[in-house]
Design an enzyme around this catalytic site. Structure first.
Site, PDB file in Angstrom:
ATOM      1  CG  LEU A  50      -2.165   0.921   1.086  1.00 17.87           C
ATOM      2  CD1 LEU A  50      -3.170   0.381   0.075  1.00 17.87           C
ATOM      3  CD2 LEU A  50      -2.847   1.129   2.435  1.00 17.87           C
ATOM      4  N   GLY A  51       1.738   1.340  -1.024  1.00 15.35           N
ATOM      5  CA  GLY A  51       2.517   2.571  -1.238  1.00 15.35           C
ATOM      6  C   GLY A  51       1.661   3.540  -2.042  1.00 15.35           C
ATOM      7  NE  ARG A  52       5.494   8.594  -3.864  1.00 16.88           N
ATOM      8  CZ  ARG A  52       6.688   8.080  -3.567  1.00 16.88           C
ATOM      9  NH1 ARG A  52       6.951   6.807  -3.814  1.00 16.88           N
ATOM     10  NH2 ARG A  52       7.616   8.826  -3.028  1.00 16.88           N
ATOM     11  CB  ILE A  53       1.273   2.380  -7.283  1.00 16.76           C
ATOM     12  CG1 ILE A  53       2.182   3.357  -8.054  1.00 16.76           C
ATOM     13  CG2 ILE A  53       0.442   1.550  -8.253  1.00 16.76           C
ATOM     14  CD1 ILE A  53       3.264   2.711  -8.905  1.00 16.76           C
ATOM     15  CB  ILE A  71       0.401  -3.015 -12.152  1.00 13.23           C
ATOM     16  CG1 ILE A  71      -0.173  -2.740 -10.771  1.00 13.23           C
ATOM     17  CG2 ILE A  71      -0.721  -3.214 -13.151  1.00 13.23           C
ATOM     18  CD1 ILE A  71       0.658  -1.952  -9.859  1.00 13.23           C
ATOM     19  NE  ARG A 103      10.352  -3.545 -11.751  1.00  9.13           N
ATOM     20  CZ  ARG A 103       9.766  -2.412 -12.161  1.00  9.13           C
ATOM     21  NH1 ARG A 103       8.527  -2.431 -12.596  1.00  9.13           N
ATOM     22  NH2 ARG A 103      10.436  -1.272 -12.156  1.00  9.13           N
ATOM     23  CG  ASP A 152       1.696  -3.648 -17.262  1.00  9.17           C
ATOM     24  OD1 ASP A 152       1.550  -3.668 -18.506  1.00  9.17           O
ATOM     25  OD2 ASP A 152       2.323  -2.749 -16.669  1.00  9.17           O
ATOM     26  CD  GLU A 166       8.746  -6.987 -17.817  1.00 12.50           C
ATOM     27  OE1 GLU A 166       7.713  -7.394 -17.249  1.00 12.50           O
ATOM     28  OE2 GLU A 166       9.058  -5.776 -17.920  1.00 12.50           O
ATOM     29  CG  HIS A 203       6.624  -3.266 -17.789  1.00 11.35           C
ATOM     30  ND1 HIS A 203       7.693  -3.794 -17.109  1.00 11.35           N
ATOM     31  CD2 HIS A 203       6.270  -2.156 -17.091  1.00 11.35           C
ATOM     32  CE1 HIS A 203       7.974  -3.027 -16.061  1.00 11.35           C
ATOM     33  NE2 HIS A 203       7.109  -2.022 -16.035  1.00 11.35           N
TER      34      HIS A 203
END
Ligand code: 8YV
Length: 314
Positions: free
Chosen positions: A152-155, A230, A232, A256, A261, A279
């Site tokens: 639960l960081g910024r994103i 979304i 890694r 994503d 990848e 990505h």
């Protein structure tokens, strides 16, 4: 005095690359036929490296640049940069937080809705002319489901705010509880996956989170569950993910990012219930312009002896 020397590790967003190359004495590592020779030739005067989230820079490369003082990374995730080595050697690392948060969070919701409502399958259904023969099968719903966010960081927070609009119940896991947030906290990802219908990975990559979404977590999410990544590719046990999707132990996924990848395992490509994306969470024109601006502005600030704008860790 000549222009400051900048080593660029990988192809960058073209306007940022162009600005760097017209302002500084830049060297393109990815085009060098003999990369160690280029690194050796820059050893006594290269203080600045620009890289991106995928390429980063490893300790064995940094060691060849003993004057290095700044690594400016195009991207918020710096797991491909050896940040421990940089910290130990007083090398400043910068990244591009905030400017990409909303687009990446939007992508998480797009992948979630795409997987849960089977939007790519619907697209194929119409294009392949199957509609006149009868309706597409019904799908799952996002309404009133339980969403667990890993990180639960910024994103992660921006994803939680979006999920609230779909009448979902929201929980999160992470290294520590954030009492200021209104969401339920799980210290353990497997316990959260067991509670959740949807699991969204939004944590940083790197060793600390490698396979944090384990086989046990995927199995706990269950046959009706949907996994979205979304973050890694490294944060999920990709072999277990493929196994569980193929055997019906997991309902669906929206991805994503991938381990290895840009190569994506054929086994994932063959699964129609999985939504795949190359990505592109931050891959919009305005966000890439803002990321490029920050990447270059950090270099400019450094060369002018000013504080950098977005030092990692913040
Ligand atoms: C970029 C990302 O695609 O910011 C990140 O961490 O993964 C993406 O925004 C990547 O860094 C570009 O190389």
């Amino acid at each position: 005095m000549g222009k400051p020397v900048v080593l660029i590790m990988a192809p960058l967003f073209a306007p940022a690359l162009h600005e760097l190359e017209s302002t500084f004495d830049c060297h393109r590592l990815w085009e060098a036929a003999d990369k160690p020779a280029l690194l050796r030739s820059l050893a006594d005067h290269c203080r600045i490296v620009v890289t991106n989230g995928g390429r980063g820079i490893k300790a064995d490369e940094i060691r060849l640049l003993p004057q290095l003082a700044l690594v400016s990374c195009f991207g918020v995730g710096v797991d491909a940069v050896d940040t421990d080595y940089c910290r130990q050697h007083g090398i400043i690392v910068t990244n591009t937080p905030d400017v990409l948060t909303d687009d990446v969070a939007d992508m998480a919701l797009a992948l979630l809705l795409g997987a849960i409502r089977q939007i790519p399958a619907g697209d194929r259904f119409v294009r392949e002319g199957r509609w006149p023969s009868g309706p597409m099968p019904l799908t799952r719903s996002l309404q009133r489901r339980k969403v667990g966010i890993v990180g639960l960081g910024r994103i992660g927070l921006a994803i939680a705010q979006r999920c609230a609009a779909f009448n979902t119940e929201i929980a999160y896991s992470g290294p520590r509880e954030k009492p200021a947030q209104p969401y339920r906290y799980f210290a353990d990802v497997v316990a959260m996956a067991d509670w959740a219908d949807v699991l969204i990975a939004a944590c940083p990559g790197g060793e600390a989170t490698r396979h944090i979404v384990s086989r046990a977590a995927i199995e706990a999410l269950g046959p009706d569950g949907v996994f979205v990544n979304i973050a890694r590719g490294s944060v999920v046990d990709q072999a277990a993910l493929i196994d569980c999707l193929a055997s019906g132990k997991l309902g669906g996924a929206g991805l994503d990012v991938f381990d290895g990848e840009p190569r994506v395992p054929q086994a994932l490509i063959d699964l129609p219930q999985v939504v795949l994306h190359p990505h592109q969470g931050s891959g919009t024109v305005p966000t890439r312009i803002a990321m490029g601006r920050l990447t270059v502005d950090n270099v400019i600030a450094f060369t002018q002896g000013k504080p950098v704008l977005t030092r990692y860790p913040g």
